[in-house]
Design a protein around this motif. Structure first.
Motif, mmCIF file in Angstrom:
data_model
loop_
_atom_site.group_PDB
_atom_site.id
_atom_site.type_symbol
_atom_site.label_atom_id
_atom_site.label_comp_id
_atom_site.label_asym_id
_atom_site.label_seq_id
_atom_site.Cartn_x
_atom_site.Cartn_y
_atom_site.Cartn_z
ATOM 1 N N UNK B 28 97.665 -9.192 14.753
ATOM 2 C CA UNK B 28 97.337 -7.952 14.067
ATOM 3 C C UNK B 28 96.793 -8.451 12.771
ATOM 4 N N UNK B 29 97.227 -9.936 12.236
ATOM 5 C CA UNK B 29 96.815 -10.142 10.908
ATOM 6 C C UNK B 29 95.526 -10.894 10.885
ATOM 7 N N UNK B 32 91.685 -8.041 12.712
ATOM 8 C CA UNK B 32 91.775 -6.548 12.187
ATOM 9 C C UNK B 32 90.577 -5.815 12.670
ATOM 10 N N UNK B 33 89.678 -6.470 13.426
ATOM 11 C CA UNK B 33 88.358 -5.535 13.746
ATOM 12 C C UNK B 33 88.781 -4.842 15.105
#
Lengths: 285, 440
Positions: B28-29, B32-33
């Motif tokens: 998730x960190x 992000x794309x």
């Protein structure tokens, strides 16, 4: 007390080792409390002052000025009760707003700037420290929560707008965009779009305050100051309630056959009757 | 032994769970794309079919550098059979559906009126829009025009993919203020002042906190307050009060003189602007072809919408049904060359169902003529765009626009709306084993 070196702290004798452990305990609690208050106050503040404090084009002279201090004085007031009555520490308000500011900057930088691409100039949090300092200092100098409410809470709200004008003024410079007059703050939020937060959601000086001399921030500040006094008193008492140690009697132990030595064992039915009838809370100071 | 095994497996479970959690946070960190579009398919069909219908939408480019411009233009009509559960568009705002501010909006207009403020719009009227966007964050972005309506939320137009190339740090959005200041980049404007004042007050706050934290804090103070023998006068000393009084005066003086200095530095400021714009709709064009829906079905297994409609040409020229537009899906009648000619090669392919629109009688409707025809819009898009969930809606009414063309290619637009009845079973009883259907 066993033999060995001791120290006197605030008139009481402490073994040196106990004093050292107590100091470590201080630092641990301070660190934990810092994170806990940052999270809790930030959550409360985002749910109440929320967008007003989030966006540069929401910080108007009426609603932002009115709402923000009213919503921000809550945790400082509650914590002041605990810090002052239990420890004689006049730092609760400053501590609370520093925690809040820490949470806000973390949120704005990582959540809004790095993650969501908003420029920092669009998401600057309000500055509450001057008002919080005055709130703490009012408590220190008066030693009375009622006088603190009337002077400190009043000043907490009254100082809000002038203390934020330092950094806000550059965002209120006039610009012409597509033949329209807007402020720099308006244009920043127009340019860096919030897809789910359209322009009409904002409450920009809606109401009739402007009929009183044009600059609604002054009247809004005074109104906010009066309400902040009431909020302070309410949250001081909420702090009082939350600081009480509340226990419930362990009625389940009867079902397990665990009874005090001098108490005769009671039947399960009796225990049910007792718990359903009483369900009481025992509070102790 | 059992206990040991239990503990061992529990331990392994905890380690695996922790590893999974760390991986999830990491994904998730650092990735992000993954989220590209805006959940437009998640909007209920009644919102997409009966609110704003965007047409003639054009994107001036598909690939721009950072600081490069893309202009999105087009028109939209606010559907007259507006859902009863939505408020009327008393306040609406022309937005742009993008993944956050990856593009900077520099201009936007509705019917030529600057759209920096919200405005009231009218149902069953057409509006022309234009939005100028500037590339800011490199990437592959889905760009929609959008109308936000108070109480109804964002109503998205068609989306197209846009590539922004270059370096984000090169982005600049300069402007000159009316009071003479030159702002090099709005992204960073005023931040020096923000950091200075926030930093100054945080420093003062830390001094105040450290003043108290340097002394034994919790248990010693609590004991001194609650136990006999505790010296309360040491908890708050006269030095503390003196320091506090000094800090109080300093705080008030800093605020007062800081405010004065700021006012002197920026003597001409304006409040936030919150007025409403006034936008007149485009001139009303009478509906040339009156459309009455006699019956409409949505064939669930066949993924097709069928309508039986009566068309009456009230105009002075012929009219040929060329397109059915609903929910940004353009069902084009391939038999009508004028309709095919309107399709921009740059238009997103996913919004042009390949089967198009089948009309039982595509011959032009003569002036004054009334004709009943069957229309079929069959495509997997009904499922993939989640439009078939209209059958679960309490207001089960479809809506869209029908585009008619005369022999010269002139277009007129008619609204089409009516209740929709789903067909859950195949009437011909076709199955994989019995593809011809019937009794078998």
């Amino acid at each position: 007390m066993q033999g060995g070196a001791s120290v006197r702290l605030y008139g009481l004798e402490w073994p040196k080792e106990s004093a050292r452990i107590s100091r470590v305990f201080d630092l641990l609690v301070a660190a934990i409390l810092f994170l806990a208050v940052s999270g809790a106050f930030h959550l409360h503040y985002m749910l109440t002052a929320g967008d007003w404090d989030m966006w540069i084009d929401w910080k108007d002279r009426q609603w932002w000025v009115t709402l923000t201090p009213i919503m921000a004085i809550t945790f400082p007031a509650a914590l002041q009760y605990v810090f002052w009555t239990k420890f004689r520490l006049p730092i609760a308000a400053t501590f609370a707003v520093v925690c809040l500011l820490f949470g806000q900057w973390i949120n704005r930088y990582f959540g809004f700037y790095l993650w969501s691409y908003f420029p920092m100039s669009e998401v600057i949090p309000a500055l509450l420290i001057p008002g919080a300092l005055v709130l703490d200092l009012a408590l220190l100098l008066t030693g009375n929560f009622l006088f603190t409410a009337m002077s400190g809470a009043f000043a907490f709200a009254l100082l809000f707008y002038p203390a934020n004008w330092f950094w806000l003024a550059p965002y209120r410079l006039p610009v012409e965009v597509m033949g329209q007059l807007v402020s720099v703050g308006d244009y920043i939020s127009y340019a860096f779009t919030r897809t789910a937060l359209p322009e009409y959601i904002r409450l920009i000086e809606r109401g009739t305050l402007r009929t009183f001399g044009g600059h609604s921030a002054i009247i809004a500040s005074f109104f906010s100051a009066f309400v902040s006094i009431l909020m302070y008193l309410a949250w001081w008492h909420i702090g009082m309630l939350l600081a009480r140690v509340v226990t419930t009697p362990n009625t389940l132990k009867n079902f397990m056959g665990l009874t005090d030595k001098d108490e005769p064992a009671e039947t399960a039915q009796k225990a049910i009757d007792r718990t359903s009838l009483q369900g009481r809370f025992v509070a102790s100071e | 032994m059992r206990t040991f095994c239990f503990r061992k497996s529990s331990c392994a479970r905890v380690i695996l769970s922790a590893a999974a959690a760390i991986m999830q946070i990491g994904i998730l960190t650092f990735v992000p794309d993954a989220a590209l579009a805006h959940g437009e398919r998640n909007q209920e069909p009644f919102l997409r079919m009966r609110t704003a219908h965007f047409y003639d939408v054009k994107w001036s480019a598909n690939d721009i550098p950072v600081n490069g411009e893309i202009v999105v233009t087009g028109k939209f009509r606010l559907f007259p059979i507006w859902p009863v559960n939505l408020p009327l568009p008393e306040a609406a705002f022309l937005g742009n559906g993008t993944p956050g501010p990856v593009l900077a909006r520099t201009e936007s207009y509705i019917n030529g009126v600057p759209a920096i403020q919200s405005t009231k719009l009218e149902l069953n009227r057409d509006y022309e829009f234009k939005t100028v966007l500037k590339g800011r964050v490199p990437g592959y972005h889905h760009v929609h025009p959008m109308i936000n309506v108070m109480g109804a939320g964002p109503l998205l137009g068609p989306g197209n993919w846009l590539s922004v190339t270059g370096n984000e740090s090169d982005f600049k959005l300069p402007i000159k203020t009316l009071s003479g200041e030159t702002i090099d980049n709005l992204e960073t404007w005023g931040l020096g002042r923000v950091f200075f004042w926030h930093g100054l007050w945080v420093a003062i706050a830390i001094v105040w906190l450290v003043w108290w934290l340097r002394r034994p804090l919790l248990l010693p103070r609590f004991r001194a307050l609650t136990e006999e023998g505790g010296d309360r006068s040491q908890l708050v000393t006269s030095t503390d009060r003196l320091f506090g009084a000094g800090l109080l005066v300093a705080t008030i003086l800093i605020v007062f003189f800081g405010f004065q200095a700021t006012d002197t530095a920026y003597p001409r400021t304006v409040p936030l602007q919150g007025s409403r714009a006034t936008v007149e709709p485009l001139p009303e064009v009478p509906e040339q072809v009156k459309v009455v829906v006699n019956k409409s079905n949505y064939d669930v297994p066949g993924r097709s919408l069928r309508m039986n409609v009566t068309l009456t040409n009230n105009g002075s020229t012929s009219a040929q049904l060329g397109e059915f537009l609903t929910s940004n899906q353009r069902f084009i009648n391939h038999e009508v060359s004028q309709a095919m000619a309107t399709v921009d090669p740059n238009y997103p392919k996913e919004l042009l169902p390949p089967n198009g629109l089948k009309v039982s009688d595509s011959r032009p409707l003569k002036p004054g003529e009334t004709k009943t025809v069957d229309i079929e819009a069959a495509d997997a898009a009904w499922e993939t765009e989640r439009l078939s969930s209209l059958i679960n809606d309490p207001d089960n009414t479809l809506g869209g626009l029908l585009f008619f063309y005369d022999e010269h290619g002139k277009r007129t637009i008619s609204n089409v709306s009516g209740p929709m009845v789903p067909v859950f079973t195949d009437p011909d009883n076709r199955t994989a084993e019995n593809p011809k259907g019937g009794a078998g």
